[in-house]
Scaffold this motif. Structure first.
Motif, PDB file in Angstrom:
ATOM      1  N   THR A 333       0.846  -1.188   0.000  1.00  0.00           N
ATOM      2  CA  THR A 333       0.000   0.000   0.000  1.00  0.00           C
ATOM      3  C   THR A 333       0.884   1.242   0.000  1.00  0.00           C
ATOM      4  N   SER A 334       0.269   2.397  -0.207  1.00  0.00           N
ATOM      5  CA  SER A 334       1.055   3.640  -0.235  1.00  0.00           C
ATOM      6  C   SER A 334       1.680   3.954   1.111  1.00  0.00           C
ATOM      7  N   THR A 335       1.165   3.344   2.178  1.00  0.00           N
ATOM      8  CA  THR A 335       1.741   3.575   3.508  1.00  0.00           C
ATOM      9  C   THR A 335       2.736   2.500   3.908  1.00  0.00           C
ATOM     10  N   GLY A 336       2.992   1.532   3.019  1.00  0.00           N
ATOM     11  CA  GLY A 336       4.055   0.568   3.269  1.00  0.00           C
ATOM     12  C   GLY A 336       3.637  -0.766   3.820  1.00  0.00           C
ATOM     13  N   THR A 337       2.362  -1.110   3.787  1.00  0.00           N
ATOM     14  CA  THR A 337       1.914  -2.427   4.239  1.00  0.00           C
ATOM     15  C   THR A 337       1.919  -3.399   3.071  1.00  0.00           C
ATOM     16  N   ARG A 338       2.590  -4.505   3.254  1.00  0.00           N
ATOM     17  CA  ARG A 338       2.619  -5.502   2.173  1.00  0.00           C
ATOM     18  C   ARG A 338       1.279  -6.221   2.104  1.00  0.00           C
ATOM     19  N   VAL A 339       0.685  -6.237   0.919  1.00  0.00           N
ATOM     20  CA  VAL A 339      -0.620  -6.872   0.742  1.00  0.00           C
ATOM     21  C   VAL A 339      -0.569  -8.000  -0.278  1.00  0.00           C
ATOM     22  N   GLY A 340       0.603  -8.227  -0.846  1.00  0.00           N
ATOM     23  CA  GLY A 340       0.742  -9.315  -1.802  1.00  0.00           C
ATOM     24  C   GLY A 340       2.213  -9.605  -2.058  1.00  0.00           C
ATOM     25  N   VAL A 341       2.524 -10.864  -2.353  1.00  0.00           N
ATOM     26  CA  VAL A 341       3.897 -11.251  -2.665  1.00  0.00           C
ATOM     27  C   VAL A 341       3.854 -12.420  -3.637  1.00  0.00           C
ATOM     28  N   THR A 342       4.860 -12.522  -4.486  1.00  0.00           N
ATOM     29  CA  THR A 342       4.942 -13.627  -5.436  1.00  0.00           C
ATOM     30  C   THR A 342       5.732 -14.781  -4.828  1.00  0.00           C
ATOM     31  N   ALA A 343       5.722 -15.888  -5.506  1.00  0.00           N
ATOM     32  CA  ALA A 343       6.622 -16.984  -5.176  1.00  0.00           C
ATOM     33  C   ALA A 343       8.036 -16.601  -5.636  1.00  0.00           C
ATOM     34  N   ASP A 344       8.989 -17.447  -5.431  1.00  0.00           N
ATOM     35  CA  ASP A 344      10.378 -17.206  -5.816  1.00  0.00           C
ATOM     36  C   ASP A 344      10.495 -16.943  -7.319  1.00  0.00           C
ATOM     37  N   MET A 345      11.189 -15.856  -7.680  1.00  0.00           N
ATOM     38  CA  MET A 345      11.329 -15.447  -9.078  1.00  0.00           C
ATOM     39  C   MET A 345      12.713 -15.752  -9.657  1.00  0.00           C
ATOM     40  N   SER A 346      13.562 -16.485  -8.924  1.00  0.00           N
ATOM     41  CA  SER A 346      14.937 -16.687  -9.392  1.00  0.00           C
ATOM     42  C   SER A 346      14.985 -17.435 -10.717  1.00  0.00           C
ATOM     43  N   THR A 347      14.090 -18.381 -10.924  1.00  0.00           N
ATOM     44  CA  THR A 347      14.045 -19.086 -12.202  1.00  0.00           C
ATOM     45  C   THR A 347      13.372 -18.236 -13.275  1.00  0.00           C
ATOM     46  N   THR A 348      12.300 -17.548 -12.899  1.00  0.00           N
ATOM     47  CA  THR A 348      11.552 -16.716 -13.847  1.00  0.00           C
ATOM     48  C   THR A 348      12.434 -15.619 -14.433  1.00  0.00           C
ATOM     49  N   TRP A 349      13.236 -14.980 -13.589  1.00  0.00           N
ATOM     50  CA  TRP A 349      14.075 -13.873 -14.047  1.00  0.00           C
ATOM     51  C   TRP A 349      15.368 -14.354 -14.703  1.00  0.00           C
ATOM     52  N   ASN A 350      15.539 -15.652 -14.772  1.00  0.00           N
ATOM     53  CA  ASN A 350      16.743 -16.193 -15.407  1.00  0.00           C
ATOM     54  C   ASN A 350      16.523 -16.403 -16.899  1.00  0.00           C
ATOM     55  N   ALA A 351      15.510 -15.705 -17.434  1.00  0.00           N
ATOM     56  CA  ALA A 351      15.234 -15.726 -18.874  1.00  0.00           C
ATOM     57  C   ALA A 351      14.611 -14.389 -19.253  1.00  0.00           C
ATOM     58  N   ALA A 352      14.902 -13.931 -20.457  1.00  0.00           N
ATOM     59  CA  ALA A 352      14.354 -12.662 -20.929  1.00  0.00           C
ATOM     60  C   ALA A 352      12.890 -12.847 -21.322  1.00  0.00           C
ATOM     61  N   GLY A 353      12.151 -11.726 -21.341  1.00  0.00           N
ATOM     62  CA  GLY A 353      10.779 -11.764 -21.815  1.00  0.00           C
ATOM     63  C   GLY A 353       9.801 -11.021 -20.916  1.00  0.00           C
ATOM     64  N   ASP A 354       8.541 -11.056 -21.326  1.00  0.00           N
ATOM     65  CA  ASP A 354       7.451 -10.426 -20.582  1.00  0.00           C
ATOM     66  C   ASP A 354       7.135 -11.295 -19.372  1.00  0.00           C
ATOM     67  N   LYS A 355       7.186 -10.715 -18.177  1.00  0.00           N
ATOM     68  CA  LYS A 355       7.019 -11.497 -16.962  1.00  0.00           C
ATOM     69  C   LYS A 355       5.682 -11.194 -16.287  1.00  0.00           C
ATOM     70  N   ASN A 356       4.809 -12.200 -16.244  1.00  0.00           N
ATOM     71  CA  ASN A 356       3.549 -12.119 -15.527  1.00  0.00           C
ATOM     72  C   ASN A 356       3.743 -12.898 -14.231  1.00  0.00           C
ATOM     73  N   MET A 357       3.798 -12.198 -13.103  1.00  0.00           N
ATOM     74  CA  MET A 357       4.217 -12.793 -11.835  1.00  0.00           C
ATOM     75  C   MET A 357       3.027 -12.885 -10.889  1.00  0.00           C
ATOM     76  N   PRO A 358       2.429 -14.059 -10.746  1.00  0.00           N
ATOM     77  CA  PRO A 358       1.228 -14.200  -9.908  1.00  0.00           C
ATOM     78  C   PRO A 358       1.521 -13.947  -8.428  1.00  0.00           C
ATOM     79  N   LEU A 359       0.610 -13.257  -7.771  1.00  0.00           N
ATOM     80  CA  LEU A 359       0.671 -13.152  -6.322  1.00  0.00           C
ATOM     81  C   LEU A 359       0.235 -14.481  -5.718  1.00  0.00           C
ATOM     82  N   THR A 360       0.777 -14.819  -4.571  1.00  0.00           N
ATOM     83  CA  THR A 360       0.366 -16.068  -3.926  1.00  0.00           C
ATOM     84  C   THR A 360      -1.101 -16.022  -3.524  1.00  0.00           C
ATOM     85  N   SER A 361      -1.620 -14.797  -3.273  1.00  0.00           N
ATOM     86  CA  SER A 361      -3.050 -14.597  -3.012  1.00  0.00           C
ATOM     87  C   SER A 361      -3.469 -13.300  -3.681  1.00  0.00           C
TER      88      SER A 361
END
Length: 439
Positions: A333-361
């Protein structure tokens, strides 16, 4: 929004004043919108249209069954007579008929007194002819020989009439004169009727696509399209565009314009997104790498309440040696509360391209500002699509913004995860204008 049926009829009819029929080869041609929009009357396009207009008004006001539908004024008189609802005295919202047996012309009464009726009539002109070029407000003497009589619709709230024989009769209220609904009542009625804005309008309530007319007087009106509504009671947003599709803008619940864009410009929705940091077509060829252990915050503005399921970025050059479970994207949020997070992106970012990164919730977000956070740890950072990157000491992307509200900023070093909360006022302004989006 409760309103009377008679007010809805008068509001819809008045909204059409100044409408003109088609004009070709030096003459008016009786080509109008109304014949095409009333079911069953399209075959009468190009013919006299005063009765077609009253049929359209009744339909648009939601009271089609209370008025005769057709093109023949004589048939309209017969329709009211068969229902024992015909009078030789005016009433609010009554359908007035003119000429021999009421066969020549018709209109809708919006006010009357002992001497005059005030009407909205179609296929007339400034002289009150029974054949004309548009929709006009008219004032006529009740005693004029052209005035034949009045059909009295069975309004749910009853009929206000000058007919003394109906005084005390159920469903009728006798009044020797009545000036008709006031401007405020007509505005509410028009909103409810769906002619000026479709369906009910309320703070935090429903609104469907329609139109709104900003009216200075009975002849001067500016038309706008209402393209949608969303928000809550505390943060409502209504979207508008003009009749040509230009100057799209949005207003908040206080009536402040909160965005104004050229409709020919691409917007997030045009690419299947909810919000973005900037148009991705404006990104530079080089992109930006992240420094390991820093959380990079990029701010988006969500103009309408929406459910955010994915965070998006574009990787131009793949990273390498990325540390598992320490490469993440998140939503704050604009006040700094985390309201969503993705799973680990180390494999996803190890390749070029358009990245659609799902939130765990998925997160049901109210309209407002949010930060998309990116954290990288490893040997070589991915190169993310970004706007200008002009050096750590020069951050024009944050122009006129103060600590706690920066558009592009970062945390201190040494971060290995995305914390549950972050003090945004402590973030450092950053020149890496990374492109991110929510979907």
């Amino acid at each position: 929004m409760a309103t009377t049926q008679v007010a809805q009829v008068i509001a819809v009819a008045r909204s059409q004043v100044t409408y003109k029929e088609g004009y070709t080869e030096g003459g008016w041609n009786n080509i109008v919108r109304y014949a095409l929009e009333v079911p069953g009357l399209s075959g009468y396009q190009g013919q006299s249209w005063c009765m077609t207009f009253t049929s359209w008004v009744a339909m648009r006001a939601g009271v089609a069954s209370l008025y005769p539908r057709g093109v023949d004024c004589s048939a309209g008189v017969a329709w009211f007579q068969a229902a024992s609802r015909f009078s030789f005295y005016p009433a609010l919202g009554s359908q007035v008929f003119y000429g021999s047996g009421g066969s020549e012309h018709t209109g809708i009464v919006y006010a009357y007194d002992a001497t005059y009726i005030w009407t909205i009539e179609a296929n007339t002109n400034t002289n009150g002819s029974t054949e004309g070029d548009g929709v006009y407000l008219r004032k006529r003497k009740r005693s004029d020989t052209i005035v034949y009589g009045y059909g009295l619709p069975a309004f749910a709230e009853g009929v206000i009439t000058a007919d003394p024989a109906l005084a005390g009769v159920g469903g009728y209220t006798y009044a020797a004169a009545n000036s008709g609904p006031g401007a405020g009542t007509l505005l509410r009625a028009a909103l409810a009727a769906g002619n000026v804005a479709a369906d009910a309008v309320s703070v935090g309530g429903p609104l469907t696509a329609g139109g709104v007319a900003v009216q200075q007087d009975s002849l001067t009106r500016i038309g706008l399209d209402v393209t949608g509504y969303s928000g809550s009671a505390t943060a409502p947003i209504v979207r508008f565009r003009d009749a040509d599709g230009g100057n799209v803008f949005q207003i908040d619940g206080a009536g402040r314009i909160i965005s104004s864009v050229n409709p020919n410009e691409w917007r997030p929705a045009d690419q299947g997104l909810l919000a973005w940091t900037m148009n991705p077509a404006s990104c530079t060829p080089s992109g930006s790498s992240l420094s390991a252990g820093f959380i990079y915050f990029t701010k988006i503005i969500l103009r309408n309440a929406a459910t955010i399921s994915n965070l998006c970025a574009v990787v131009g050059t793949a990273g390498s040696g990325l540390t598992a479970n320490q490469c993440l994207a998140g939503l704050y949020t604009s006040t700094g509360t985390r309201v969503g997070v993705t799973a680990d992106m180390s494999t996803t970012w190890n390749a070029a391209g358009d990245k659609n990164m799902p939130l765990t919730s998925a997160y049901a977000a109210a309209a407002g500002g949010y930060y998309i956070a990116l954290l990288f740890n490893g040997t070589t950072s991915p190169v993310f699509a970004a706007g200008s990157s002009l050096g750590a000491s020069f951050t024009p992307g944050n122009a006129h913004l103060s600590a706690g509200s920066y558009r592009f900023c970062r945390s201190g070093s040494g971060q290995t995860s995305l914390p549950a909360s972050f003090t945004m006022s402590g973030a450092t302004p950053d020149a890496n204008n990374i492109w991110t989006a929510a979907a």
